[in-house]
Design a protein around this motif. Structure first.
Motif, PDB file in Angstrom:
ATOM      1  N   PHE A  99       0.834  -1.201   0.000  1.00  0.00           N
ATOM      2  CA  PHE A  99       0.000   0.000   0.000  1.00  0.00           C
ATOM      3  C   PHE A  99       0.872   1.255   0.000  1.00  0.00           C
ATOM      4  N   PHE A 100       1.925   1.234   0.815  1.00  0.00           N
ATOM      5  CA  PHE A 100       2.869   2.356   0.889  1.00  0.00           C
ATOM      6  C   PHE A 100       3.513   2.622  -0.470  1.00  0.00           C
ATOM      7  N   MET A 101       3.887   1.559  -1.150  1.00  0.00           N
ATOM      8  CA  MET A 101       4.569   1.706  -2.440  1.00  0.00           C
ATOM      9  C   MET A 101       3.674   2.387  -3.472  1.00  0.00           C
ATOM     10  N   THR A 102       2.398   2.026  -3.496  1.00  0.00           N
ATOM     11  CA  THR A 102       1.495   2.631  -4.477  1.00  0.00           C
ATOM     12  C   THR A 102       1.207   4.093  -4.148  1.00  0.00           C
ATOM     13  N   LEU A 103       1.053   4.412  -2.861  1.00  0.00           N
ATOM     14  CA  LEU A 103       0.774   5.795  -2.475  1.00  0.00           C
ATOM     15  C   LEU A 103       2.000   6.679  -2.645  1.00  0.00           C
ATOM     16  N   LEU A 104       3.178   6.110  -2.446  1.00  0.00           N
ATOM     17  CA  LEU A 104       4.414   6.877  -2.606  1.00  0.00           C
ATOM     18  C   LEU A 104       4.498   7.461  -4.006  1.00  0.00           C
ATOM     19  N   ASP A 105       4.065   6.697  -4.989  1.00  0.00           N
ATOM     20  CA  ASP A 105       4.173   7.170  -6.367  1.00  0.00           C
ATOM     21  C   ASP A 105       3.097   8.172  -6.747  1.00  0.00           C
ATOM     22  N   LEU A 106       2.154   8.417  -5.845  1.00  0.00           N
ATOM     23  CA  LEU A 106       1.212   9.514  -6.039  1.00  0.00           C
ATOM     24  C   LEU A 106       1.805  10.841  -5.595  1.00  0.00           C
ATOM     25  N   THR A 107       2.812  10.802  -4.724  1.00  0.00           N
ATOM     26  CA  THR A 107       3.347  12.034  -4.129  1.00  0.00           C
ATOM     27  C   THR A 107       4.787  12.332  -4.509  1.00  0.00           C
ATOM     28  N   ILE A 108       5.523  11.316  -4.967  1.00  0.00           N
ATOM     29  CA  ILE A 108       6.956  11.506  -5.154  1.00  0.00           C
ATOM     30  C   ILE A 108       7.306  12.157  -6.486  1.00  0.00           C
ATOM     31  N   VAL A 109       6.410  12.051  -7.479  1.00  0.00           N
ATOM     32  CA  VAL A 109       6.735  12.508  -8.829  1.00  0.00           C
ATOM     33  C   VAL A 109       6.790  14.030  -8.932  1.00  0.00           C
ATOM     34  N   ASN A 110       5.861  14.725  -8.250  1.00  0.00           N
ATOM     35  CA  ASN A 110       5.786  16.180  -8.393  1.00  0.00           C
ATOM     36  C   ASN A 110       7.086  16.870  -8.026  1.00  0.00           C
ATOM     37  N   ILE A 111       7.795  16.338  -7.052  1.00  0.00           N
ATOM     38  CA  ILE A 111       9.024  16.965  -6.585  1.00  0.00           C
ATOM     39  C   ILE A 111      10.117  16.907  -7.657  1.00  0.00           C
ATOM     40  N   ALA A 112       9.979  15.947  -8.606  1.00  0.00           N
ATOM     41  CA  ALA A 112      11.012  15.755  -9.630  1.00  0.00           C
ATOM     42  C   ALA A 112      10.682  16.439 -10.953  1.00  0.00           C
ATOM     43  N   ILE A 113       9.575  17.160 -11.023  1.00  0.00           N
ATOM     44  CA  ILE A 113       9.149  17.755 -12.296  1.00  0.00           C
ATOM     45  C   ILE A 113      10.206  18.678 -12.903  1.00  0.00           C
ATOM     46  N   PRO A 114      10.799  19.623 -12.153  1.00  0.00           N
ATOM     47  CA  PRO A 114      11.818  20.482 -12.777  1.00  0.00           C
ATOM     48  C   PRO A 114      12.996  19.690 -13.343  1.00  0.00           C
ATOM     49  N   ASN A 115      13.423  18.642 -12.628  1.00  0.00           N
ATOM     50  CA  ASN A 115      14.534  17.827 -13.090  1.00  0.00           C
ATOM     51  C   ASN A 115      14.163  17.061 -14.354  1.00  0.00           C
ATOM     52  N   GLY A 118       7.186  10.959   0.310  1.00  0.00           N
ATOM     53  CA  GLY A 118       7.179  11.386  -1.078  1.00  0.00           C
ATOM     54  C   GLY A 118       8.023  12.620  -1.342  1.00  0.00           C
ATOM     55  N   PRO A 119       7.676  13.783  -0.759  1.00  0.00           N
ATOM     56  CA  PRO A 119       8.463  14.991  -1.024  1.00  0.00           C
ATOM     57  C   PRO A 119       9.884  14.935  -0.470  1.00  0.00           C
ATOM     58  N   THR A 120      10.068  14.331   0.722  1.00  0.00           N
ATOM     59  CA  THR A 120      11.390  14.357   1.346  1.00  0.00           C
ATOM     60  C   THR A 120      12.349  13.365   0.687  1.00  0.00           C
ATOM     61  N   VAL A 121      11.933  12.102   0.563  1.00  0.00           N
ATOM     62  CA  VAL A 121      12.793  11.111  -0.088  1.00  0.00           C
ATOM     63  C   VAL A 121      12.980  11.466  -1.558  1.00  0.00           C
ATOM     64  N   LEU A 140      16.551  12.107  -3.388  1.00  0.00           N
ATOM     65  CA  LEU A 140      16.998  11.298  -4.524  1.00  0.00           C
ATOM     66  C   LEU A 140      17.282  12.154  -5.754  1.00  0.00           C
ATOM     67  N   VAL A 141      16.405  13.128  -6.004  1.00  0.00           N
ATOM     68  CA  VAL A 141      16.603  13.997  -7.169  1.00  0.00           C
ATOM     69  C   VAL A 141      17.848  14.852  -6.988  1.00  0.00           C
ATOM     70  N   THR A 142      18.063  15.357  -5.774  1.00  0.00           N
ATOM     71  CA  THR A 142      19.208  16.228  -5.511  1.00  0.00           C
ATOM     72  C   THR A 142      20.525  15.463  -5.607  1.00  0.00           C
ATOM     73  N   GLU A 143      20.582  14.263  -5.041  1.00  0.00           N
ATOM     74  CA  GLU A 143      21.828  13.507  -4.989  1.00  0.00           C
ATOM     75  C   GLU A 143      22.073  12.667  -6.240  1.00  0.00           C
ATOM     76  N   PHE A 144      21.006  12.233  -6.908  1.00  0.00           N
ATOM     77  CA  PHE A 144      21.168  11.351  -8.068  1.00  0.00           C
ATOM     78  C   PHE A 144      20.464  11.972  -9.279  1.00  0.00           C
ATOM     79  N   SER A 145      19.257  11.516  -9.588  1.00  0.00           N
ATOM     80  CA  SER A 145      18.481  12.098 -10.677  1.00  0.00           C
ATOM     81  C   SER A 145      17.030  11.681 -10.508  1.00  0.00           C
ATOM     82  N   TRP A 146      16.168  12.165 -11.397  1.00  0.00           N
ATOM     83  CA  TRP A 146      14.747  11.832 -11.313  1.00  0.00           C
ATOM     84  C   TRP A 146      14.512  10.324 -11.462  1.00  0.00           C
TER      85      TRP A 146
END
Length: 543
Positions: free
Chosen positions: A19-35, A150-153, A157-163
């Motif tokens: 359940f966590f894995m599916t919800l994570l992908d609802l919130t984690i993508v927006n933070i990587a949009i600029p990248n 989502g936003p923090t991890v 990840l985006v800052t240290e590695f990539s989208w």
């Protein structure tokens, strides 16, 4: 792990991780949009579809996935969903262009849809009513944890590695869920003689697609004729679906109508839509405010909002035990009122140049309120539903909640966009005197045009909206400073009514709880019309 086979708490942990894995992908993508825009060369439209493809497919396939859970076994569907989701995550991370990423995200949404209904349905099946609130409290805590992670991890990840790593992070989680689920989850029981209602599946999928697509794309296309054509098609298809399902009730319907004979189930789904409005009203507006007005980075904005999710996560577990002991009706009403109060506090506390400490208490109050909503809302929705309909209730509830989120996002976004356009024009007129006289008319007109683009206008774009090209540097700097003030004050003016409307909707949800039947905690649930309805082979149809 054979000794853990069928252990309710081991099953709960396994399902919650999926359940966590599916919800994570609802919130984690927006933070990587600029990248993504920079590294993948994606346009604005493509970036929006990277997010929308996941939610759209998830929304339109939940009911069918739930039905398949009863036909093929809930464990089998859950495992299939984990495999599809994990492989699609790998494809997302390896995508070489926006089209590949959008396609992989759509497959990822399908995998999530296969998993989600099974998690709630299996929990309801294995936990007796007197312990279900505590189990759902843990399950609900996972929702709060995912919004923090989502936003923090994602930002880390985006800052240290990539989208790409926001998708690769799903691989170890998916493998772990798969390795745990195979020996731990109880084998699903298939109901003999059941066949998939293919016509119902086609009509339901087409109906949900038309409505979800229109709500997702409506604000971007200004609700033109094309969007309204999808709405009209959705209405026609919905009517056809209802007629087809009515004729199918005595055989094997996709949606057993007897499910809605339970007052609690129906009311809790109404409340779920109200909660969606509240969540969108808070997170959509505050995310833009923290980054565009206060100038926080995406990671810092996520951390500032994290106390909301942390508070909700910490409260959800104890609330589950209270629900088991006292029932969920009044706890839910209290939570809704607290969440509305926290959101209203945020609307009044927000301002230009404020510190993050000014909004922290309001975020915490909203989090406490939200922590008191998810568990009792789900518990009361499922309390009166007999085991033979637990799958049906799970599929329908998840679908209504998902479509409600899309509806809420479109409504709150439209309110904010309209208010922002008006506020920018008004602020530009009020501050035009601070601009050198030869450039005042162009300055005001620039913001009138910028406001038409609504939420697609970023801080930098708006701040230069009133600046003609080729200005002397000192004049350009002066206009840029005034333009920045116009945007900041204009957005603060616009966000307040955009947040107050969801506050009123959440309070309406609290009033909708009043007719909820209170069952004796720990005792047999009142079955109402659902239990007394005649059983058909498809009463367990939707997972």
């Amino acid at each position: 792990m054979s000794k853990w086979h069928g252990n309710p708490w081991a099953v709960l942990i396994t399902l919650s991780l999926g359940f966590f894995m599916t919800l994570l992908d609802l919130t984690i993508v927006n933070i990587a949009i600029p990248n993504m825009v920079d590294k993948l060369g994606a346009s604005l439209d493509q970036v929006l579809w990277i997010s929308n493809a996941y939610t759209l497919v998830l929304a339109v396939t939940l009911i069918t996935a739930g039905r398949l859970g009863d036909l093929r076994g809930k464990k089998s569907l859950f495992l299939t969903g984990v495999v599809v989701f994990t492989m699609a995550s790998l494809a997302c991370g390896l995508a070489q262009n926006p089209a590949q990423l959008i396609a992989a995200r759509a497959v990822q949404g399908f995998g999530a849809a296969l998993m989600l209904p099974q998690t709630l349905s299996i929990i309801v099946d294995i936990f007796p009513a007197e312990r279900r609130g505590a189990a759902l409290g843990i399950w609900g805590s996972v929702a709060g944890l995912s919004t923090v992670a989502g936003p923090t991890v994602g930002g880390l990840l985006v800052t240290e590695f990539s989208w790409r790593w926001i998708f690769f992070v799903n691989l170890p989680i998916g493998i772990l869920v798969l390795l745990a689920a195979i020996p731990i989850l109880p084998g699903g029981r298939r109901v003999p003689g059941q066949r998939l209602d293919v016509r119902g599946v086609v009509l339901a999928t087409a109906t949900l697609f038309c409505f979800a697509f229109a709500l997702t794309e409506g604000p971007r296309y200004g609700w033109d004729g094309r969007v309204w054509a999808f709405v009209a098609a959705g209405v026609v298809l919905l009517a056809a679906l209802l007629v087809q399902q009515r004729r199918q009730q005595e055989r094997q319907p996709l949606i057993p109508f007897s499910l809605f004979g339970d007052r609690n189930f129906t009311l809790m789904n109404v409340v779920a839509v109200c909660v969606s409005f509240g969540v969108m009203g808070l997170f959509l507006t505050m995310t833009i405010y923290l980054q565009s007005v206060l100038g926080f980075s995406a990671l810092k904005a996520g951390l500032v909002m994290a106390p909301t999710s942390v508070a909700a996560m910490l409260v959800a577990g104890p609330v589950g035990k209270l629900v088991d002991r006292f029932g969920g009706k009044y706890i839910l009403m209290t939570g809704l009122v607290l969440y509305a109060a926290g959101t209203l506090w945020l609307a009044t506390a927000a301002g230009v140049g404020r510190s993050w400490t000014a909004v922290l208490p309001a975020f915490i109050l909203a989090g406490i309120g939200f922590g008191c909503t998810f568990t009792p809302m789900t518990t009361e929705a499922m309390r009166n539903v007999p085991p033979r309909l637990s799958g049906a209730a799970s599929g329908v509830s998840n679908t209504i909640r998902q479509v409600g989120s899309v509806l809420a996002g479109a409504a709150v976004g439209a309110i904010l966009q309209n208010q922002l356009a008006a506020a920018l024009r008004e602020q530009a007129r009020q501050r035009a005197a601070e601009v050198p006289a030869p450039y005042r008319d162009h300055f005001v007109q620039g913001f009138a045009d910028a406001g038409k683009h609504g939420l697609e206008v970023g801080t930098g774009q708006v701040a230069t909206a009133g600046s003609p090209a080729g200005l002397p540097q000192d004049v350009a700097d002066r206009i840029h400073g005034v333009a920045t003030q116009v945007f900041e004050h204009g957005f603060v003016s616009a966000m307040r009514p955009a947040m107050i409307v969801p506050v009123l909707v959440v309070l309406l949800g609290a009033l909708a709880c009043l007719p909820v039947r209170v069952s004796r905690p720990g005792g047999p649930a009142r079955q109402g019309q659902v239990e007394s309805a005649p059983a058909t082979p498809a009463d367990a149809a939707i997972g």
